[in-house]
Design a protein around this motif. Structure first.
Motif, PDB file in Angstrom:
ATOM      1  N   VAL A  24     -16.258  32.934  54.890  1.00  0.00           N
ATOM      2  CA  VAL A  24     -16.963  32.834  56.174  1.00  0.00           C
ATOM      3  C   VAL A  24     -18.446  33.123  55.966  1.00  0.00           C
ATOM      4  O   VAL A  24     -18.812  34.116  55.337  1.00  0.00           O
ATOM      5  CB  VAL A  24     -16.384  33.821  57.211  1.00  0.00           C
ATOM      6  CG1 VAL A  24     -17.167  33.759  58.517  1.00  0.00           C
ATOM      7  CG2 VAL A  24     -14.914  33.513  57.467  1.00  0.00           C
ATOM      8  N   LEU A  99     -28.749  23.604  59.291  1.00  0.00           N
ATOM      9  CA  LEU A  99     -27.438  23.127  58.861  1.00  0.00           C
ATOM     10  C   LEU A  99     -27.537  22.240  57.626  1.00  0.00           C
ATOM     11  O   LEU A  99     -26.800  22.434  56.656  1.00  0.00           O
ATOM     12  CB  LEU A  99     -26.737  22.370  59.995  1.00  0.00           C
ATOM     13  CG  LEU A  99     -26.290  23.202  61.190  1.00  0.00           C
ATOM     14  CD1 LEU A  99     -25.661  22.304  62.245  1.00  0.00           C
ATOM     15  CD2 LEU A  99     -25.342  24.303  60.772  1.00  0.00           C
ATOM     16  N   VAL A 103     -26.783  25.407  55.319  1.00  0.00           N
ATOM     17  CA  VAL A 103     -25.345  25.584  55.524  1.00  0.00           C
ATOM     18  C   VAL A 103     -24.534  24.579  54.716  1.00  0.00           C
ATOM     19  O   VAL A 103     -23.553  24.945  54.057  1.00  0.00           O
ATOM     20  CB  VAL A 103     -24.993  25.509  57.024  1.00  0.00           C
ATOM     21  CG1 VAL A 103     -23.494  25.551  57.238  1.00  0.00           C
ATOM     22  CG2 VAL A 103     -25.668  26.653  57.769  1.00  0.00           C
ATOM     23  N   VAL A 115     -16.018  28.450  56.261  1.00  0.00           N
ATOM     24  CA  VAL A 115     -16.006  28.579  57.713  1.00  0.00           C
ATOM     25  C   VAL A 115     -17.377  29.072  58.152  1.00  0.00           C
ATOM     26  O   VAL A 115     -17.929  29.999  57.552  1.00  0.00           O
ATOM     27  CB  VAL A 115     -14.927  29.580  58.198  1.00  0.00           C
ATOM     28  CG1 VAL A 115     -14.942  29.693  59.713  1.00  0.00           C
ATOM     29  CG2 VAL A 115     -13.556  29.169  57.712  1.00  0.00           C
ATOM     30  N   LEU A 116     -17.923  28.477  59.187  1.00  0.00           N
ATOM     31  CA  LEU A 116     -19.219  28.870  59.737  1.00  0.00           C
ATOM     32  C   LEU A 116     -19.008  29.732  60.970  1.00  0.00           C
ATOM     33  O   LEU A 116     -18.274  29.365  61.875  1.00  0.00           O
ATOM     34  CB  LEU A 116     -20.031  27.622  60.110  1.00  0.00           C
ATOM     35  CG  LEU A 116     -21.379  27.856  60.781  1.00  0.00           C
ATOM     36  CD1 LEU A 116     -22.330  28.594  59.845  1.00  0.00           C
ATOM     37  CD2 LEU A 116     -21.986  26.526  61.213  1.00  0.00           C
ATOM     38  N   MET A 117     -19.688  30.882  60.995  1.00  0.00           N
ATOM     39  CA  MET A 117     -19.606  31.782  62.147  1.00  0.00           C
ATOM     40  C   MET A 117     -21.014  31.984  62.677  1.00  0.00           C
ATOM     41  O   MET A 117     -21.860  32.552  61.992  1.00  0.00           O
ATOM     42  CB  MET A 117     -19.003  33.123  61.727  1.00  0.00           C
ATOM     43  CG  MET A 117     -19.029  34.191  62.779  1.00  0.00           C
ATOM     44  SD  MET A 117     -17.911  33.785  64.103  1.00  0.00           S
ATOM     45  CE  MET A 117     -18.149  35.167  65.169  1.00  0.00           C
ATOM     46  N   HIS A 124     -27.008  25.826  68.932  1.00  0.00           N
ATOM     47  CA  HIS A 124     -25.837  25.770  68.055  1.00  0.00           C
ATOM     48  C   HIS A 124     -24.722  24.929  68.651  1.00  0.00           C
ATOM     49  O   HIS A 124     -23.823  24.517  67.932  1.00  0.00           O
ATOM     50  CB  HIS A 124     -25.295  27.177  67.805  1.00  0.00           C
ATOM     51  CG  HIS A 124     -26.280  28.101  67.189  1.00  0.00           C
ATOM     52  ND1 HIS A 124     -25.988  29.409  66.910  1.00  0.00           N
ATOM     53  CD2 HIS A 124     -27.564  27.928  66.796  1.00  0.00           C
ATOM     54  CE1 HIS A 124     -27.038  29.991  66.380  1.00  0.00           C
ATOM     55  NE2 HIS A 124     -28.010  29.113  66.311  1.00  0.00           N
ATOM     56  N   ILE A 133     -21.529  18.682  62.604  1.00  0.00           N
ATOM     57  CA  ILE A 133     -20.480  19.554  62.067  1.00  0.00           C
ATOM     58  C   ILE A 133     -19.164  18.795  61.924  1.00  0.00           C
ATOM     59  O   ILE A 133     -18.447  18.954  60.931  1.00  0.00           O
ATOM     60  CB  ILE A 133     -20.332  20.811  62.951  1.00  0.00           C
ATOM     61  CG1 ILE A 133     -21.520  21.736  62.683  1.00  0.00           C
ATOM     62  CG2 ILE A 133     -19.010  21.522  62.717  1.00  0.00           C
ATOM     63  CD1 ILE A 133     -21.567  22.969  63.521  1.00  0.00           C
ATOM     64  N   ILE A 138     -17.201  20.573  58.736  1.00  0.00           N
ATOM     65  CA  ILE A 138     -17.428  22.011  58.623  1.00  0.00           C
ATOM     66  C   ILE A 138     -16.609  22.702  59.691  1.00  0.00           C
ATOM     67  O   ILE A 138     -16.728  22.379  60.868  1.00  0.00           O
ATOM     68  CB  ILE A 138     -18.924  22.341  58.775  1.00  0.00           C
ATOM     69  CG1 ILE A 138     -19.728  21.717  57.644  1.00  0.00           C
ATOM     70  CG2 ILE A 138     -19.145  23.854  58.839  1.00  0.00           C
ATOM     71  CD1 ILE A 138     -21.238  21.868  57.790  1.00  0.00           C
ATOM     72  N   GLU A 139     -15.778  23.631  59.273  1.00  0.00           N
ATOM     73  CA  GLU A 139     -14.990  24.411  60.241  1.00  0.00           C
ATOM     74  C   GLU A 139     -15.858  25.553  60.749  1.00  0.00           C
ATOM     75  O   GLU A 139     -16.609  26.162  59.999  1.00  0.00           O
ATOM     76  CB  GLU A 139     -13.745  24.976  59.572  1.00  0.00           C
ATOM     77  CG  GLU A 139     -12.869  25.755  60.509  1.00  0.00           C
ATOM     78  CD  GLU A 139     -11.665  26.383  59.830  1.00  0.00           C
ATOM     79  OE1 GLU A 139     -11.010  27.216  60.477  1.00  0.00           O
ATOM     80  OE2 GLU A 139     -11.397  26.046  58.655  1.00  0.00           O
ATOM     81  N   ARG A 140     -15.754  25.832  62.034  1.00  0.00           N
ATOM     82  CA  ARG A 140     -16.483  26.978  62.569  1.00  0.00           C
ATOM     83  C   ARG A 140     -15.598  27.778  63.506  1.00  0.00           C
ATOM     84  O   ARG A 140     -14.703  27.262  64.136  1.00  0.00           O
ATOM     85  CB  ARG A 140     -17.786  26.571  63.236  1.00  0.00           C
ATOM     86  CG  ARG A 140     -17.645  25.844  64.534  1.00  0.00           C
ATOM     87  CD  ARG A 140     -19.028  25.609  65.140  1.00  0.00           C
ATOM     88  NE  ARG A 140     -18.963  24.578  66.133  1.00  0.00           N
ATOM     89  CZ  ARG A 140     -20.003  24.035  66.698  1.00  0.00           C
ATOM     90  NH1 ARG A 140     -21.204  24.406  66.342  1.00  0.00           N
ATOM     91  NH2 ARG A 140     -19.856  23.103  67.595  1.00  0.00           N
ATOM     92  N   ASP A 142     -15.119  29.720  66.858  1.00  0.00           N
ATOM     93  CA  ASP A 142     -15.696  29.684  68.212  1.00  0.00           C
ATOM     94  C   ASP A 142     -16.042  31.082  68.656  1.00  0.00           C
ATOM     95  O   ASP A 142     -15.341  32.025  68.368  1.00  0.00           O
ATOM     96  CB  ASP A 142     -14.704  29.058  69.189  1.00  0.00           C
ATOM     97  CG  ASP A 142     -14.570  27.569  68.946  1.00  0.00           C
ATOM     98  OD1 ASP A 142     -15.553  26.949  68.518  1.00  0.00           O
ATOM     99  OD2 ASP A 142     -13.461  27.042  69.150  1.00  0.00           O
TER     100      ASP A 142
END
Length: 142
Positions: A24, A99, A103, A115-117, A124, A133, A138-140, A142
């Motif tokens: 993460v 990004l 990222v 995972v992006l937090m 964003h 994204i 890219i998984e983030r 929520d």
């Protein structure tokens, strides 16, 4: 963020395995005022020097200059600190300057588990950011 939301998020995510947390990337931006003025004047002066030029200080009543910086950190490392120049952060600027530049390469180094937090700041969650994204897969959180 309200306290209830923070508690709810913590309760929902407290049992995430360490292996998952290692992938993460936590990100945030902060604004720092370069010339902070709290409205109080602090001057050391001798008696009868109140209006001498050396004892008078100009100040900006509108907060003065500030700098907006962004960074990301994870279990294994961090991104470079990025100074957001010339204006506010928009969705397009977030996509292009953060990004795409920071990222995506970081995600490539971490691999499929990345995972992006981030927070839910307006830039964003812009449509251009969501599309980027999704396109980059890219998984983030929520």
């Amino acid at each position: 963020m309200p306290q209830e939301v923070k508690v709810g998020f913590s309760q929902d995510h407290h049992n995430i395995p360490l292996a998952r947390l290692r992938s993460v990337l936590f990100t945030d931006e902060s604004k720092f005022c370069v010339a902070f003025n709290d409205g109080r004047r602090r001057v050391w002066r001798q008696k009868n020097e109140r209006f001498k030029d050396c004892c008078i200080q100009e100040h900006d009543r509108f907060g003065g200059p500030s700098v907006l910086v962004w960074a990301g950190f994870s279990y294994v490392g961090s991104t470079d600190l990025y100074v957001i120049q010339n204006g506010s952060l928009t969705g397009v600027r977030y996509r292009d300057e953060i990004l795409d530049a920071f990222v995506r390469p970081y995600a490539g180094a971490v691999g499929q588990a990345f995972v992006l937090m981030g927070d839910n700041a307006r830039p964003h969650r812009a449509r251009v950011v969501n599309a980027y994204i999704e396109r980059e897969e890219i998984e983030r959180i929520d």
